[in-house]
Every structure is written in C-alpha cells, then in structure tokens.
Design a protein around this motif. Structure first.
Motif: not given
Length: 283
Positions: A229-251
């Motif tokens: 997601a955009p953060v206008e002031g410092p002009r950067l993007l920051f994670p709103l969601k992170v998805s990682v499949r693991t050996m025992i399911g989706m994290g």
C-alpha cells in the motif's frame, strides 16, 4: 519455524522538521497459519525527513501461546536513500516457553559493522558460511519492509514491485525477489485504495542450513506474495498483507488496522525547502 518466521517478517516484520511535519504509520496485523488465528503483530514506523525509526511487537494467542509462549519485539532505524533503506541499527528479541534469543546489529553505509547474537547459534555442518561480502549492501529484516517508490514513477506504478531486497538478519543472508502480479483495490480500517500485489521468492545466500527440508521447501516455494500500500509522505510502499506457504499450510499477516498520523503536505514542503538549501549551498 525460524526460517518461516524470518520469511514472514522479512516479507510482511521531513527535513529537520517539527513534530507536526513528522509522520507515523501504525499497522496492526492479524497472524494466521493454515486458516487458524495465531496472534497479532503491531508495527510503528516514524518518518522525519530522510530518517526513520521502527518498532514492532508480535504475540501469539490462544492455543499457540499455550504451546509455545511465543512473543517477540524488534526495532530498527536508519535513513531513506534511493531505492533501498539505509539501515543503521537493528535489534530483535524472540521468546518461547523454553528459550530466548536476542540479535543486535549495527550497520554503516549498507555494511554490517557489528553483530551480537545471544546465545550464539549452534555450529552445524550444513550451515553455509557467511562471507565478508555477504555483509555489504544489505538491509535488516525490519527495514526491508520499507520500499521507497521509484523516483520517476507514481506510488502505485507496477514497476515499484520489481525489486530485489538484500536482507541480512544477523545470522543469514538472503535475497527477497519481488515481481509484479496485479493491482487490487482493498479496504481495511484506516485505508481504502489500490495495492500492488507482488509475487515473492526466497533466495538463500549464506548462513542458512542447506540440508534442512524447510530450506529446500522455501527455495522452491512459488506461493508467496506481498500486497503493498502507498504511503504518500515519505513516498514509499508498505506491506498490507504477506502470504507465505509453509510446510504445514498458508501463513498470512493481514492488516486489521492502518493509521497514518502527521501532515504529508508539510513533510513535502520541508523536503523541498531542505533541497533548496542544499542547492544554494553548493553554488
């Protein structure tokens, strides 16, 4: 689990201005694994000109808390320069019901100057040695969450997804490679608008245990993504969601609260004023 947590955290964990010109982004994430709630993580990132400071706390809840007692705290600071943050300090303390480990790291100009790990990692025959070159041109795992937008592009331009993030966590060196997948419109408390969906890959460089099944699984893992997601002031993007499949399911880490405090317009004016002063001084 350490590798999985590192991947999650890695992907997930102005001017001389007055307080009114500073901005603080606060994000609360819900953590789940295989569809089951595990806990929450709170991140706070403050920006004042090119400087940033970050703090974070994560805590497992419910059955996960009973079984592991898991919780952790982390902090990082540095400056925003170019396409990659320039880390200065990083520390993290992780606790479970039967052990605790802390990592403290100092960096200068993208180079690791000092690392303290307590207790030290146990020697393992399959651990890939970390070379001096692996400690140069890197960012810490927390600062890696800050992704400055390309100077010539808008905040939501797909090209902002395409980047390689060189991460060193004090013990292991890895690359996180992001590529553009699609643009979505989302709505969470505190934010409504577009996000860039980036596919992610984990590439271990050194410090990892090459024979561990989890390492091999993550190297071949193609089911990882991050929503920026955009953060206008410092002009950067920051994670709103992170998805990682693991050996025992989706994290997953998914923002349940997004709060940006401060005056973005004042920050931009302060940055422009600082640039004008620098230009005058150089003449």
């Amino acid at each position: 689990m350490r590798l999985i947590a590192s991947a999650l955290v890695t992907l997930a964990f102005a001017g001389a201005g007055s307080p009114a010109q500073a901005q603080t982004l606060k994000v609360t994430y819900d953590i789940s694994l295989a569809g089951l709630p595990l806990g929450t993580a709170d991140l706070s990132s403050s920006f004042n000109g090119s400087k940033y400071q970050m703090t974070g706390k994560a805590k497992l809840t419910g059955l996960a808390m009973v079984l592991t007692g898991g919780k952790g705290e982390a902090a990082a600071s540095g400056s925003l320069a170019g396409a990659t943050p320039r880390s200065a300090n990083f520390e993290v303390v992780s606790k479970t019901s039967d052990n605790q480990r802390s990592v403290r790291m100092g960096l200068k100009g993208g180079r690791v100057a000092k690392v303290e790990i307590d207790p030290p990692l146990e020697p393992r025959p399959d651990r890939v040695p970390v070379k001096p070159a692996d400690k140069r041109g890197v960012v810490d795992p927390m600062s890696a969450l800050l992704m400055p937008a390309l100077a010539s592009k808008s905040l939501t331009d797909p090209a902002n997804c395409d980047r390689t993030i060189p991460v060193f966590d004090g013990a292991s060196r890895m690359n996180v490679i992001l590529t553009y997948a699609e643009t979505k419109t989302v709505e969470v408390p505190g934010y409504s608008g577009p996000v860039l969906v980036c596919n992610a890959r984990y590439v271990p460089i050194s410090g990892h245990r090459s024979e561990r099944p989890a390492t091999k699984f993550m190297q071949e893992n193609r089911d990882m993504s991050v929503w920026l997601a955009p953060v206008e002031g410092p002009r950067l993007l920051f994670p709103l969601k992170v998805s990682v499949r693991t050996m025992i399911g989706m994290g997953e880490l998914y923002a349940s609260l997004w709060s940006l405090e401060g005056d973005a317009k004042a920050s931009r004016r302060a940055v422009k004023a600082e640039e004008a002063v620098k230009a005058e001084a150089s003449q």
